[in-house]
Design a protein around this motif. Sequence first.
Motif, PDB file in Angstrom:
ATOM      1  N   UNK A 207      12.769 104.095  24.955  1.00 50.57           N
ATOM      2  CA  UNK A 207      13.118 104.198  23.542  1.00 50.57           C
ATOM      3  C   UNK A 207      12.127 105.106  22.830  1.00 50.57           C
ATOM      4  N   UNK A 208      12.524 105.546  21.645  1.00 45.08           N
ATOM      5  CA  UNK A 208      11.678 106.381  20.796  1.00 45.08           C
ATOM      6  C   UNK A 208      11.640 105.754  19.409  1.00 45.08           C
ATOM      7  N   UNK A 209      10.440 105.462  18.905  1.00 42.98           N
ATOM      8  CA  UNK A 209      10.323 104.736  17.641  1.00 42.98           C
ATOM      9  C   UNK A 209       9.311 105.410  16.717  1.00 42.98           C
ATOM     10  N   UNK A 210       9.502 105.151  15.419  1.00 48.93           N
ATOM     11  CA  UNK A 210       8.537 105.573  14.405  1.00 48.93           C
ATOM     12  C   UNK A 210       7.556 104.427  14.165  1.00 48.93           C
ATOM     13  N   UNK A 211       6.275 104.725  14.150  1.00 46.04           N
ATOM     14  CA  UNK A 211       5.283 103.712  13.794  1.00 46.04           C
ATOM     15  C   UNK A 211       4.286 104.312  12.810  1.00 46.04           C
ATOM     16  N   UNK A 212       3.641 103.448  12.042  1.00 46.09           N
ATOM     17  CA  UNK A 212       2.596 103.891  11.119  1.00 46.09           C
ATOM     18  C   UNK A 212       1.226 103.390  11.545  1.00 46.09           C
ATOM     19  N   UNK A 213       1.184 102.296  12.302  1.00 44.17           N
ATOM     20  CA  UNK A 213      -0.087 101.758  12.791  1.00 44.17           C
ATOM     21  C   UNK A 213       0.063 101.352  14.253  1.00 44.17           C
ATOM     22  N   UNK A 214      -1.068 101.266  14.937  1.00 43.40           N
ATOM     23  CA  UNK A 214      -1.052 100.825  16.329  1.00 43.40           C
ATOM     24  C   UNK A 214      -0.603  99.376  16.434  1.00 43.40           C
ATOM     25  N   UNK A 215      -0.879  98.583  15.400  1.00 39.29           N
ATOM     26  CA  UNK A 215      -0.466  97.184  15.407  1.00 39.29           C
ATOM     27  C   UNK A 215       1.054  97.060  15.512  1.00 39.29           C
ATOM     28  N   UNK A 216       1.781  97.964  14.875  1.00 38.47           N
ATOM     29  CA  UNK A 216       3.243  97.949  14.989  1.00 38.47           C
ATOM     30  C   UNK A 216       3.672  98.198  16.433  1.00 38.47           C
ATOM     31  N   UNK A 217       2.998  99.126  17.098  1.00 41.66           N
ATOM     32  CA  UNK A 217       3.314  99.416  18.493  1.00 41.66           C
ATOM     33  C   UNK A 217       3.053  98.194  19.374  1.00 41.66           C
ATOM     34  N   UNK A 218       1.936  97.525  19.153  1.00 38.95           N
ATOM     35  CA  UNK A 218       1.610  96.329  19.937  1.00 38.95           C
ATOM     36  C   UNK A 218       2.633  95.223  19.672  1.00 38.95           C
ATOM     37  N   UNK A 219       3.076  95.121  18.429  1.00 40.40           N
ATOM     38  CA  UNK A 219       4.093  94.119  18.096  1.00 40.40           C
ATOM     39  C   UNK A 219       5.408  94.419  18.816  1.00 40.40           C
ATOM     40  N   UNK A 220       5.772  95.704  18.903  1.00 36.08           N
ATOM     41  CA  UNK A 220       6.982  96.096  19.634  1.00 36.08           C
ATOM     42  C   UNK A 220       6.844  95.732  21.111  1.00 36.08           C
ATOM     43  N   UNK A 221       5.678  96.000  21.688  1.00 36.57           N
ATOM     44  CA  UNK A 221       5.440  95.639  23.086  1.00 36.57           C
ATOM     45  C   UNK A 221       5.565  94.133  23.287  1.00 36.57           C
ATOM     46  N   UNK A 222       5.063  93.375  22.321  1.00 37.18           N
ATOM     47  CA  UNK A 222       5.151  91.918  22.408  1.00 37.18           C
ATOM     48  C   UNK A 222       6.611  91.455  22.378  1.00 37.18           C
ATOM     49  N   UNK A 240       1.193 108.693  16.442  1.00 35.08           N
ATOM     50  CA  UNK A 240      -0.208 108.478  16.775  1.00 35.08           C
ATOM     51  C   UNK A 240      -0.489 107.000  17.019  1.00 35.08           C
ATOM     52  N   UNK A 241      -1.364 106.736  17.958  1.00 36.10           N
ATOM     53  CA  UNK A 241      -1.760 105.366  18.255  1.00 36.10           C
ATOM     54  C   UNK A 241      -3.147 105.373  18.877  1.00 36.10           C
ATOM     55  N   UNK A 242      -3.813 104.236  18.811  1.00 33.94           N
ATOM     56  CA  UNK A 242      -5.135 104.087  19.410  1.00 33.94           C
ATOM     57  C   UNK A 242      -4.969 103.471  20.794  1.00 33.94           C
ATOM     58  N   UNK A 243      -5.206 104.274  21.796  1.00 34.93           N
ATOM     59  CA  UNK A 243      -4.910 103.814  23.146  1.00 34.93           C
ATOM     60  C   UNK A 243      -5.851 102.704  23.600  1.00 34.93           C
ATOM     61  N   UNK A 244      -7.074 102.667  23.079  1.00 31.22           N
ATOM     62  CA  UNK A 244      -7.969 101.563  23.428  1.00 31.22           C
ATOM     63  C   UNK A 244      -7.435 100.240  22.896  1.00 31.22           C
ATOM     64  N   UNK A 245      -6.789 100.282  21.738  1.00 27.29           N
ATOM     65  CA  UNK A 245      -6.191  99.059  21.197  1.00 27.29           C
ATOM     66  C   UNK A 245      -5.026  98.587  22.061  1.00 27.29           C
ATOM     67  N   UNK A 246      -4.262  99.540  22.595  1.00 24.15           N
ATOM     68  CA  UNK A 246      -3.139  99.183  23.460  1.00 24.15           C
ATOM     69  C   UNK A 246      -3.641  98.560  24.757  1.00 24.15           C
TER      70      UNK A 246
END
Length: 349
Positions: A207-222, A240-246
């Motif tokens: 999938x391809x998604x729009x995010x504004x923060x890395x927290x949104x990406x982590x929530x999607x993964x969850x 953009x995302x913070x890969x260390x946070x992921x």
Amino acid sequence: MDYLSTIPLDIIFYITSFLVESSRVALLQTCHKLHNIMVGFVYKRVAVSGVRARQLSLTIMTSRRLRYGNLIQSFELQGRKGYSDMYLTYPLVADALCKMPYLRSLDISVPYLHAKYFLNVMRSKGMIRDTFSNAAFLDEIDLGGRPTSGYAFPKLSSITLDGHLDLIAIAQNRQLASLTIKSRIQVKGVGKILDCIQCSSLKTLDISIWITTTLELIFVLYLIGQACDELTELSITTDSFKSLDVSQALADGATYFSRLRSLSISPHDERAPIFVKNAEECFARQLSHLDKAKHLIQNLKTVTLGPVIWNRVENAYDNDWKCQFFETKAWKTLALEDPFDCSSIYSFE
């Protein structure tokens, strides 16, 4: 003498593999022998648009000599802007799709404004597996409403969609092994996808998604991890995302996938990451995260975070993560005075 009978089929298929699709179709028309040999090869995977889509649909529906629809296992439709596709192509394609009982892969790309009309056409042919209550289903019968058939595409296992998110209705109530959403969607659209499909059977999700923060990406993964128990490959293209946070989320168990083997975040973006601190420290921290994650997600073999690709090496002497990006110091190839000051979207801090 019939020379074609003396040539092995593998050689014929190898030679014709170098031909463009139009030449293969022309080859079918040369003689009955080549037609019988090549027809299954030519029609196994079909990609059409515009006039060619209409011609193919008419061939499938009108041919009395051969049921071409039975040969098609993969079908790709590329919709175009304009009224000709809306009122000519889509109705014909919908009729033709009804005659493809062995279809396994469906790739639909239609303009954003065509999505609603295309879905209405598909629904009118009974190819959208709507969910009704008992009373609503009886009401549809009494009113002579749209047909809803559980026999449309009985073997369909892979769907690729590009356009309005409403197209996900095509995947509703189907046991898909692979789902690809090419058009970029909002985070809330992920919930709509997971509610629509049968997550328990899904193996591959792209999938391809729009995010504004890395927290949104982590929530999607969850969310995906909780819904798709059997998922083995997950690819997300995003901003953009913070890969260390992921990687930290993977280590802490915030995102849990019981069978995941490959996780890719923006795998096609080759821009170099930002290193706020020195690369050695970033390497050590991310390696530590993945070492913890491999005990939680035991099947995980590959983690791709932009251009940084981690591969898990397992043998009798080693069970560790390797990353060529760090080992070869790929960031030094950038023509920058400070190799750790790269203007890119990835951050390791």
